[in-house]
Design an enzyme around this catalytic site. Structure first.
Site, PDB file in Angstrom:
ATOM      1  N   GLU A  11       0.298  30.426  11.300  1.00  0.00           N
ATOM      2  CA  GLU A  11      -0.515  30.402  10.092  1.00  0.00           C
ATOM      3  C   GLU A  11      -0.966  28.960   9.836  1.00  0.00           C
ATOM      4  OE1 GLU A  11       1.645  31.337   6.472  1.00  0.00           O
ATOM      5  OE2 GLU A  11       0.000  32.666   5.926  1.00  0.00           O
ATOM      6  N   CYS A  58      -2.544  34.047   2.038  1.00  0.00           N
ATOM      7  CA  CYS A  58      -1.771  34.776   3.042  1.00  0.00           C
ATOM      8  C   CYS A  58      -2.631  35.829   3.739  1.00  0.00           C
ATOM      9  CB  CYS A  58      -0.560  35.417   2.395  1.00  0.00           C
ATOM     10  SG  CYS A  58      -0.988  36.388   0.953  1.00  0.00           S
ATOM     11  N   GLY A  71      11.604  33.074   4.021  1.00  0.00           N
ATOM     12  CA  GLY A  71      11.904  34.491   3.762  1.00  0.00           C
ATOM     13  C   GLY A  71      13.078  34.988   4.593  1.00  0.00           C
ATOM     14  N   GLU A  74       7.169  38.976   0.696  1.00  0.00           N
ATOM     15  CA  GLU A  74       5.732  38.871   0.994  1.00  0.00           C
ATOM     16  C   GLU A  74       5.547  37.549   1.723  1.00  0.00           C
ATOM     17  OE1 GLU A  74       3.671  41.191   0.526  1.00  0.00           O
ATOM     18  OE2 GLU A  74       4.270  42.371  -1.214  1.00  0.00           O
ATOM     19  N   GLY A 113       6.313  33.778   0.132  1.00  0.00           N
ATOM     20  CA  GLY A 113       6.273  32.438   0.722  1.00  0.00           C
ATOM     21  C   GLY A 113       6.254  32.531   2.231  1.00  0.00           C
ATOM     22  N   SER A 114       6.756  31.494   2.875  1.00  0.00           N
ATOM     23  CA  SER A 114       6.676  31.444   4.334  1.00  0.00           C
ATOM     24  C   SER A 114       7.701  32.385   4.967  1.00  0.00           C
ATOM     25  CB  SER A 114       6.943  30.011   4.803  1.00  0.00           C
ATOM     26  OG  SER A 114       8.226  29.612   4.383  1.00  0.00           O
ATOM     27  N   THR A 115       7.418  32.808   6.167  1.00  0.00           N
ATOM     28  CA  THR A 115       8.335  33.684   6.899  1.00  0.00           C
ATOM     29  C   THR A 115       9.661  32.968   7.144  1.00  0.00           C
ATOM     30  OG1 THR A 115       6.517  34.905   7.893  1.00  0.00           O
ATOM     31  CG2 THR A 115       8.614  34.983   9.060  1.00  0.00           C
ATOM     32  N   LYS A 147      10.942  31.512 -10.512  1.00  0.00           N
ATOM     33  CA  LYS A 147      10.852  30.141 -10.017  1.00  0.00           C
ATOM     34  C   LYS A 147       9.488  29.888  -9.389  1.00  0.00           C
ATOM     35  CE  LYS A 147      11.514  27.690  -6.398  1.00  0.00           C
ATOM     36  NZ  LYS A 147      10.612  26.570  -6.687  1.00  0.00           N
TER      37      LYS A 147
HETATM   38  P1  NAP Z   1       7.573  28.337   1.027  1.00  0.00           P
HETATM   39  O1  NAP Z   1       7.734  26.935   1.470  1.00  0.00           O
HETATM   40  O2  NAP Z   1       8.228  29.404   1.789  1.00  0.00           O
HETATM   41  O3  NAP Z   1       8.037  28.372  -0.497  1.00  0.00           O
HETATM   42  C1  NAP Z   1       7.879  29.510  -1.302  1.00  0.00           C
HETATM   43  C2  NAP Z   1       8.823  29.410  -2.487  1.00  0.00           C
HETATM   44  O4  NAP Z   1      10.173  29.441  -2.015  1.00  0.00           O
HETATM   45  C3  NAP Z   1       8.683  28.108  -3.276  1.00  0.00           C
HETATM   46  O5  NAP Z   1       8.883  28.389  -4.642  1.00  0.00           O
HETATM   47  C4  NAP Z   1       9.814  27.270  -2.712  1.00  0.00           C
HETATM   48  O6  NAP Z   1      10.258  26.281  -3.605  1.00  0.00           O
HETATM   49  C5  NAP Z   1      10.891  28.330  -2.517  1.00  0.00           C
HETATM   50  N1  NAP Z   1      11.938  27.972  -1.570  1.00  0.00           N
HETATM   51  C6  NAP Z   1      11.899  27.057  -0.563  1.00  0.00           C
HETATM   52  N2  NAP Z   1      13.100  27.004   0.065  1.00  0.00           N
HETATM   53  C7  NAP Z   1      13.914  27.894  -0.552  1.00  0.00           C
HETATM   54  C8  NAP Z   1      15.273  28.294  -0.370  1.00  0.00           C
HETATM   55  N3  NAP Z   1      16.045  27.754   0.581  1.00  0.00           N
HETATM   56  N4  NAP Z   1      15.791  29.238  -1.182  1.00  0.00           N
HETATM   57  C9  NAP Z   1      15.038  29.798  -2.149  1.00  0.00           C
HETATM   58  N5  NAP Z   1      13.747  29.444  -2.386  1.00  0.00           N
HETATM   59  C10 NAP Z   1      13.184  28.519  -1.580  1.00  0.00           C
HETATM   60  O7  NAP Z   1       6.042  28.735   0.960  1.00  0.00           O
HETATM   61  P2  NAP Z   1       4.863  27.864   0.369  1.00  0.00           P
HETATM   62  O8  NAP Z   1       4.644  26.733   1.308  1.00  0.00           O
HETATM   63  O9  NAP Z   1       5.091  27.564  -1.062  1.00  0.00           O
HETATM   64  O10 NAP Z   1       3.668  28.927   0.399  1.00  0.00           O
HETATM   65  C11 NAP Z   1       2.925  29.210   1.536  1.00  0.00           C
HETATM   66  C12 NAP Z   1       3.433  30.448   2.252  1.00  0.00           C
HETATM   67  O11 NAP Z   1       3.450  31.578   1.372  1.00  0.00           O
HETATM   68  C13 NAP Z   1       2.549  30.878   3.385  1.00  0.00           C
HETATM   69  O12 NAP Z   1       3.317  31.185   4.504  1.00  0.00           O
HETATM   70  C14 NAP Z   1       1.862  32.121   2.864  1.00  0.00           C
HETATM   71  O13 NAP Z   1       1.414  33.012   3.838  1.00  0.00           O
HETATM   72  C15 NAP Z   1       2.901  32.711   2.026  1.00  0.00           C
HETATM   73  N6  NAP Z   1       2.305  33.662   1.071  1.00  0.00           N
HETATM   74  C16 NAP Z   1       2.477  35.020   1.257  1.00  0.00           C
HETATM   75  C17 NAP Z   1       1.893  35.928   0.402  1.00  0.00           C
HETATM   76  C18 NAP Z   1       2.057  37.413   0.584  1.00  0.00           C
HETATM   77  O14 NAP Z   1       1.867  38.131  -0.380  1.00  0.00           O
HETATM   78  N7  NAP Z   1       2.416  37.911   1.752  1.00  0.00           N
HETATM   79  C19 NAP Z   1       1.145  35.477  -0.663  1.00  0.00           C
HETATM   80  C20 NAP Z   1       0.970  34.099  -0.814  1.00  0.00           C
HETATM   81  C21 NAP Z   1       1.578  33.211   0.045  1.00  0.00           C
HETATM   82  P3  NAP Z   1       9.668  24.764  -3.612  1.00  0.00           P
HETATM   83  O15 NAP Z   1       8.446  24.758  -2.787  1.00  0.00           O
HETATM   84  O16 NAP Z   1       9.419  24.549  -5.054  1.00  0.00           O
HETATM   85  O17 NAP Z   1      10.747  23.893  -3.092  1.00  0.00           O
END
Ligand code: NAP
Ligand code: MG
Length: 454
Positions: A356, A264, A213, A230, A208-210, A155
């Site tokens: 962040e 990240c 996660g 991650e 994604g976000s903590t 996804k």
């Molecule tokens: P996010 O809002 O947590 O979303 C990440 C993914 O999860 C998206 O595909 C999102 O879908 C999906 N998602 C949202 N709610 C969900 C739920 N209830 N159940 C299952 N999936 C769900 O993060 P983001 O805003 O896209 O990305 C930024 C974050 O990613 C930052 O915190 C960054 O640090 C982190 N990140 C971490 C790493 C690492 O390797 N540690 C690498 C890159 C990014 P939709 O957005 O399509 O709704």
């Protein structure tokens, strides 16, 4: 009936595509097909599976420019970065194609018989990725999963699905069955959450976000479903007084402003030893003002726009609460531009030092000595990455060992090499991706004892 979602180019604010947003029922149907495909994919001879992955990697490589251009339009990445990202996908698939034939169990001496371990693929793997690096992050999950003999439902983030969709087509073109590697577009709440909840998905890789996660780990816990997480970061770039200040200052913008800070691993806290603060900051200011923020299609571009208007508002809100020391420049609209920005905050508990920001903003602090540098670097819930600048290698390693983070670099701002492990301490994550052992995260270990005394 599926909804559709309009995809926006963040450099122009124009709509560039419409993509289906799957329903929960459609997601479940895709999982059913993936589970059926697993029964045959796991039995594909290792040499054949490896050859399919190598052909997939070659197909990605020969479409590097197309994928890179697509990412520039969908995500606003600079063309130089996007080419690297598409290349990284091909490298990662190639690397894990090599682990297919190396995936093996052990024979362990036991009395009265023979003991053998088998590594067996877990089944359907759900991979959920964010919008900041749509291509590489997806491949860090799907390549070792496919190599281990699992099938994948991937996804992408709803706002950046285009390259993942194209990469899946490139897999299917070389003969990897559609249901072995399926991209499911749509929202996290619907598609992502269905993947986590469905018991036929045996493992989740989430980047994604903590906050999300933690939510996913909580749901998965009810099924004792393994998760690799991650998550976010708040990494430190530590400049010690004995560093080569020219090199440290020239590198520092790229350790935080790369991908417009939507990284990240961004070193969004710059810690400078007080005795060299003035000398360093003078050089750093020149370097920041020199960052080329422009149309990401240009080869010369070093930074593009932010992903969306709402994200820019969020970045701005942090800067509004702090004192700007200096900043670079950026184009005016259209596009979600934001200049590289260097700020100072007096209160060590201010949210700009804790949360962040995920934008081109770095907060500067000073420290007295090595011990205080380590203490400040560790003053965070996160522990993903970080850099240490020093001309004393022993000291560099000592400080690196003192910092609670998964990916550190000495005299460098780099974070990722696909053949070395990547992941976070503390609230930055759980488990590791990449490196030689990544396929193990997609295997169960089965132990079988054969009685030879019977
Ligand atoms: P996010 O809002 O947590 O979303 C990440 C993914 O999860 C998206 O595909 C999102 O879908 C999906 N998602 C949202 N709610 C969900 C739920 N209830 N159940 C299952 N999936 C769900 O993060 P983001 O805003 O896209 O990305 C930024 C974050 O990613 C930052 O915190 C960054 O640090 C982190 N990140 C971490 C790493 C690492 O390797 N540690 C690498 C890159 C990014 P939709 O957005 O399509 O709704
Ligand atoms: Mg989000």
């Amino acid at each position: 009936m599926s909804d559709v979602r309009e995809i926006i180019n963040p450099s122009t604010e124009e709509a560039i595509a419409e993509v289906k947003a799957l329903s929960a029922l459609e997601t479940e149907a895709a999982i059913t097909r993936s589970a059926a495909a697993f029964a045959s994919w796991r039995k594909v001879a290792p040499g054949t599976r490896a050859a399919l992955l190598r052909a997939f990697a070659a197909n990605v490589l020969s479409h590097n420019e197309e994928l890179a251009q697509l990412e520039v339009r969908n995500s606003g990445h600079t063309i130089g970065n996007a080419r690297w990202e598409a290349n990284n996908v091909a490298d990662v698939i190639n690397y894990y194609s090599g682990s297919v034939e190396r995936l093996s169990g052990r024979q362990i001496p036991v009395p009265g018989g023979i003991d053998i371990t088998f590594k067996e693929p877990v089944g359907v793997v759900g991979i959920i990725v964010p919008w900041n690096f749509p291509m590489p992050i997806a491949s860090w999950g799907f390549a070792p999963a496919l190599a281990a003999g699992c099938t994948v439902v991937l996804k992408p983030a709803e706002i950046t699905p285009l390259t993942a969709m194209r990469i899946a087509e490139l897999a299917h073109e070389v003969g990897i069955p559609q249901d072995v590697f399926a991209v499911l577009t749509g929202s996290g709440r619907v598609v992502g959450e269905t993947m986590v909840t469905d018991p036929r998905v045996k493992k989740i890789v989430f980047t994604g976000s903590t906050e999300v996660g933690v939510h996913i780990q909580t749901i998965a816990a009810a099924q004792v479903k393994p998760v690799t997480l991650e998550l976010g970061g708040k990494s430190a770039n530590v400049v010690l007084a004995d560093a080569d200040l020219d090199k440290a200052a020239a590198s520092a913008p790229y350790s935080v402003f790369d991908n417009a800070g939507q990284d990240c691993c961004a070193r969004s806290r710059l810690l400078v030893q007080e005795s060299v603060y003035d000398a360093f900051m003078e050089r750093f200011e020149d370097a920041v003002r020199g960052v080329r923020v422009e149309d990401p299609r240009l080869d010369s571009a070093e930074m593009g726009p932010l992903i969306s208007s709402s994200h820019r508002k969020s970045v701005e809100s942090f800067v509004d609460e702090s004192m700007v020391l200096f900043r670079g420049s950026c184009p005016t609209g259209p596009g979600y531009w934001y200049p590289p920005t260097v700020v100072e905050v007096v209160d060590p508990n201010h949210r700009i030092l804790k949360e962040e920001i995920f934008g081109p903003v770095v907060a500067v602090q000073t420290f007295r000595d090595e011990a205080q540098a380590i203490e400040m670097a560790n003053d965070s819930d996160y522990g993903l990455s970080g850099s240490i600048w020093t001309s004393n290698l022993g000291r560099g390693i000592r400080v690196a060992r003192g910092i609670e983070a998964g990916n550190l670099s000495v005299n460098s701002h780099s974070s990722v090499r696909y053949w070395t492990p990547f992941g976070g301490y503390k609230k930055s994550g759980l488990g590791r991706e990449l490196g030689p052992d990544a396929t193990d995260a997609f295997c169960e270990v089965k132990n079988v004892f054969i009685n030879t005394e019977i």
